[in-house]
Design an enzyme around this catalytic site. Structure first.
Site: not given
Length: 341
Positions: A16, A69, A99, A140, A172, A212-213, A235-236
């Site tokens: 997300p 999310q 976040c 998450k 993450h 994640n990460g 992600g990106r």
């Protein structure tokens, strides 16, 4: 594999990402991979309860398996938001405990909730009761925040929240520094600790653990999966170069005997979608943002980006003709490169 099992598979997920993974991005990603799990941008629970739900939560069924999310900390509001999300057909309701942005902190949710595992557990329990099995409830999180010691904090957090009924955690593998680092820096500066995530999985084989990460390729995802994790979230990289991340995912990650997705075919499949959204009043530059990287690394990719982004942004009332011109130019460049080879 039956529908329920497929909808619960997290082997590969697209993270997300606020302002990035909107419904147009997800529709494109689904043209490249049928099985990869997609996530919405974070939606604040209060906005879901009081705001325009169709605008906030609207999606095409083709986007499934799809997770919503949500952000929040009040168990009553989280429960109501989860119920609404389940009614909108989401397969999963994911609680954001990762976040680090100032806006999220001011609302007392996101990564700062790593300091309040009992409150997270209370919220998760309320969400699970609210959805009544219609959707999975997942979390998450980060491995810790600020001066917390991750090897003490994360196992305790997992223990308390899993006791409330959560069986799926997306971790993450970085701390979040709530003061002194921007959200971008929080994605890059705190060191990654993949080993800790693997330790959590080894200690809790009954839980589904997704890493994640820092994962930027399918090869990296495959390496992590081979070590026993239940899934990997990218992600990106999936935004910048969606074809390299997603086009072969169904074959490489899910073992399907199917040809890899072709970016030209994906672009053509987007055309009816673009036409429908334009007719609803959407702007072409909004619809096409996620398509800018579709031909990343191919001959003509720069021309595609220029024609699509500049044409959509500059031309008043830009429509499908901009998209068609950009795609035709891209095809011509590929043919030129082939002829020159």
């Amino acid at each position: 594999m039956d529908e329920m099992s497929e909808n619960m598979n997290h082997r590969l997920c697209v993270a997300p990402m606020l302002d990035w993974t909107d419904r147009h991005c997800r529709f494109l990603h689904r043209q490249l991979s049928r099985r990869t799990r997609l996530y919405t941008e974070m939606v604040v629970a209060e906005a879901m309860i009081r705001g325009d739900r169709d605008k906030l939560l609207g999606h095409d069924p083709i986007e499934r398996p799809l997770a919503l999310q949500i952000g929040g900390s009040d168990p009553i509001r989280l429960a109501e938001a989860a119920r609404i999300g389940a009614e909108f057909g989401y397969d999963e309701i994911n609680l954001n405990v990762g976040c680090p942005s100032d806006r999220v902190q001011s609302g007392t949710f996101g990564a700062c909730l790593m300091r309040s595992p009992d409150l997270v557990a209370e919220g998760v329990a309320a969400m699970i009761q609210a959805v009544g099995g219609a959707a999975a409830v997942t979390v998450k999180c980060r491995i810790g925040v600020d001066d917390q010691e991750p090897r003490e904090v994360l196992p305790d957090f997992i223990e308390r929240v899993s006791a409330a009924g959560c069986g799926i955690f997306i971790i993450h593998a970085r701390k979040a520094w709530l003061k002194g680092l921007s959200p971008k820096e929080n994605r890059e500066i705190p060191p990654l600790d993949y080993a800790l995530v693997h330790e959590v999985k080894a200690a809790r084989p009954d839980l589904r653990i997704i890493l994640n990460g820092g994962i930027a390729s399918l090869a990296e995802a495959e390496a992590q999966l081979a070590q026993g994790l239940d899934g990997v979230m990218i992600g990106r990289a999936a935004w910048r170069d969606p074809v390299s991340v997603l086009a072969s995912a169904d074959r490489r990650i899910y073992g399907e005997e199917a040809p890899d997705a072709d970016p030209f075919a994906a672009a053509e499949a987007m055309r009816p979608y673009l036409a429908a959204r334009l007719a609803e009043g959407w702007k072409l530059n909004t619809l096409c943002r996620a398509m800018i990287g579709l031909f990343h690394g191919r001959p003509g990719a720069r021309l595609w980006r220029q024609r699509l982004s500049e044409g959509a942004a500059i031309r008043p009332g830009a429509g499908l003709e901009v998209f068609d011109e950009a795609l035709a130019a891209m095809r011509a460049e590929v043919l030129r490169a082939q002829d020159a080879a």
